[in-house]
Design a protein around this motif. Sequence first.
Motif, mmCIF file in Angstrom:
data_model
loop_
_atom_site.group_PDB
_atom_site.id
_atom_site.type_symbol
_atom_site.label_atom_id
_atom_site.label_comp_id
_atom_site.label_asym_id
_atom_site.label_seq_id
_atom_site.Cartn_x
_atom_site.Cartn_y
_atom_site.Cartn_z
ATOM 1 N N VAL A 198 22.832 -2.828 2.819
ATOM 2 C CA VAL A 198 21.697 -3.732 2.697
ATOM 3 C C VAL A 198 20.816 -3.174 1.591
ATOM 4 O O VAL A 198 20.608 -1.967 1.505
ATOM 5 N N SER A 199 20.282 -4.043 0.755
ATOM 6 C CA SER A 199 19.341 -3.633 -0.289
ATOM 7 C C SER A 199 18.026 -4.352 -0.075
ATOM 8 O O SER A 199 17.941 -5.570 -0.254
ATOM 9 N N THR A 200 17.038 -3.605 0.368
ATOM 10 C CA THR A 200 15.708 -4.181 0.617
ATOM 11 C C THR A 200 14.705 -3.054 0.790
ATOM 12 O O THR A 200 15.000 -1.891 0.516
ATOM 13 N N LEU A 201 13.531 -3.396 1.286
ATOM 14 C CA LEU A 201 12.482 -2.426 1.564
ATOM 15 C C LEU A 201 12.776 -1.795 2.924
ATOM 16 O O LEU A 201 12.498 -2.388 3.975
ATOM 17 N N ARG A 202 13.364 -0.631 2.904
ATOM 18 C CA ARG A 202 13.919 -0.006 4.110
ATOM 19 C C ARG A 202 12.876 0.236 5.198
ATOM 20 O O ARG A 202 13.078 -0.153 6.345
ATOM 21 N N LEU A 212 8.729 -12.988 4.517
ATOM 22 C CA LEU A 212 8.332 -13.835 3.386
ATOM 23 C C LEU A 212 8.375 -13.059 2.076
ATOM 24 O O LEU A 212 8.804 -13.585 1.043
ATOM 25 N N GLN A 213 7.958 -11.796 2.126
ATOM 26 C CA GLN A 213 7.937 -10.973 0.911
ATOM 27 C C GLN A 213 9.326 -10.797 0.304
ATOM 28 O O GLN A 213 9.470 -10.739 -0.903
ATOM 29 N N GLU A 217 21.545 -8.033 16.855
ATOM 30 C CA GLU A 217 22.800 -8.451 16.221
ATOM 31 C C GLU A 217 22.560 -8.741 14.752
ATOM 32 O O GLU A 217 21.433 -9.012 14.346
ATOM 33 N N THR A 218 23.639 -8.703 13.995
ATOM 34 C CA THR A 218 23.536 -9.035 12.575
ATOM 35 C C THR A 218 24.677 -9.951 12.178
ATOM 36 O O THR A 218 25.739 -9.969 12.800
ATOM 37 N N ASP A 219 24.417 -10.686 11.140
ATOM 38 C CA ASP A 219 25.434 -11.493 10.488
ATOM 39 C C ASP A 219 25.324 -11.146 9.014
ATOM 40 O O ASP A 219 24.405 -11.599 8.324
ATOM 41 N N VAL A 220 26.217 -10.286 8.529
ATOM 42 C CA VAL A 220 26.169 -9.817 7.149
ATOM 43 C C VAL A 220 26.944 -10.800 6.285
ATOM 44 O O VAL A 220 28.137 -11.009 6.490
ATOM 45 N N ARG A 221 26.262 -11.409 5.336
ATOM 46 C CA ARG A 221 26.852 -12.378 4.428
ATOM 47 C C ARG A 221 26.738 -11.840 3.009
ATOM 48 O O ARG A 221 26.000 -10.883 2.767
ATOM 49 N N PRO A 222 27.417 -12.449 2.050
ATOM 50 C CA PRO A 222 27.371 -11.922 0.679
ATOM 51 C C PRO A 222 25.959 -11.811 0.091
ATOM 52 O O PRO A 222 25.631 -10.836 -0.549
ATOM 53 N N ALA A 223 25.093 -12.787 0.322
ATOM 54 C CA ALA A 223 23.779 -12.765 -0.316
ATOM 55 C C ALA A 223 22.626 -12.593 0.673
ATOM 56 O O ALA A 223 21.467 -12.644 0.285
ATOM 57 N N GLU A 224 22.941 -12.414 1.944
ATOM 58 C CA GLU A 224 21.876 -12.284 2.937
ATOM 59 C C GLU A 224 22.387 -11.598 4.195
ATOM 60 O O GLU A 224 23.593 -11.514 4.420
ATOM 61 N N VAL A 225 21.447 -11.105 4.965
ATOM 62 C CA VAL A 225 21.756 -10.549 6.286
ATOM 63 C C VAL A 225 20.834 -11.238 7.269
ATOM 64 O O VAL A 225 19.630 -11.337 7.039
ATOM 65 N N ILE A 226 21.410 -11.731 8.349
ATOM 66 C CA ILE A 226 20.621 -12.379 9.397
ATOM 67 C C ILE A 226 20.546 -11.410 10.559
ATOM 68 O O ILE A 226 21.584 -10.974 11.086
ATOM 69 N N LEU A 282 0.819 -1.199 0.000
ATOM 70 C CA LEU A 282 0.000 0.000 0.000
ATOM 71 C C LEU A 282 0.860 1.258 0.000
ATOM 72 O O LEU A 282 0.449 2.294 -0.485
ATOM 73 N N GLN A 283 2.056 1.185 0.550
ATOM 74 C CA GLN A 283 2.933 2.345 0.573
ATOM 75 C C GLN A 283 3.644 2.531 -0.759
ATOM 76 O O GLN A 283 4.153 3.596 -1.038
ATOM 77 N N GLY A 284 3.707 1.487 -1.557
ATOM 78 C CA GLY A 284 4.418 1.568 -2.822
ATOM 79 C C GLY A 284 5.923 1.677 -2.621
ATOM 80 O O GLY A 284 6.613 2.302 -3.404
ATOM 81 N N GLU A 285 6.421 1.060 -1.593
ATOM 82 C CA GLU A 285 7.848 1.147 -1.276
ATOM 83 C C GLU A 285 8.672 0.360 -2.289
ATOM 84 O O GLU A 285 8.332 -0.767 -2.642
ATOM 85 N N SER A 286 9.753 0.956 -2.720
ATOM 86 C CA SER A 286 10.693 0.291 -3.625
ATOM 87 C C SER A 286 11.945 -0.083 -2.847
ATOM 88 O O SER A 286 12.319 0.609 -1.901
ATOM 89 N N PRO A 287 12.618 -1.149 -3.252
ATOM 90 C CA PRO A 287 13.872 -1.492 -2.581
ATOM 91 C C PRO A 287 14.885 -0.355 -2.712
ATOM 92 O O PRO A 287 14.916 0.363 -3.711
ATOM 93 N N SER A 288 15.682 -0.195 -1.682
ATOM 94 C CA SER A 288 16.754 0.797 -1.712
ATOM 95 C C SER A 288 17.977 0.202 -1.027
ATOM 96 O O SER A 288 17.896 -0.811 -0.343
ATOM 97 N N THR A 289 19.117 0.851 -1.217
ATOM 98 C CA THR A 289 20.365 0.409 -0.600
ATOM 99 C C THR A 289 20.760 1.426 0.452
ATOM 100 O O THR A 289 20.730 2.626 0.213
#
Length: 177
Positions: free
Chosen positions: A85-89, A169-170, A116-125, A46-53
Amino acid sequence: LSLIGEELFRVLSDDPFWKEDMAVMRDELARCSGILQRMRGSSTELQGESPSTFTMRDLRDDICSSLDEATVVSFDGSFDGTATVSTLRRSLVASLQSLIRNGVQACSSGGQVVCETDVRPAEVIFTVRDSGMGMSHEVRERAGEPFFTSKEPGKGMGLGLYLTKLFALQVGGHVEI
């Protein structure tokens, strides 16, 4: 429903038999309206949010900007860095804030919440831990169901973890408790 409720309130609120019921109905309609507004505000569709870095530091600042000043949360060193991070901020921020608020409520006074975070090449936990007493098996099984809450009335709507799971999930993630 609000229009019908207001009309009924106008017609029936002077009748002693209906006065209390009409006041309860008006309050509940207002509460439902607030719930729907918050759900709409949390919905990226509904917000029309686009991914950003953005950087982890920016993420931490966004999270902290909307937390109550009394909220004590510790962030690990990854949140000080320039890793991106590149996602829906807005959705990520809202999800982490929701988990942090839940942790703060679970700790009551004197507890600790750690993000806490675990920053990996293709994901962030992201991990949000608190020093609360934990959940019963029954609560853990239902956690994340829409409108389910183990909190006392007025302290939660049962939507925070549900919306966090939807966001995860999104973006191809998941939530573990």
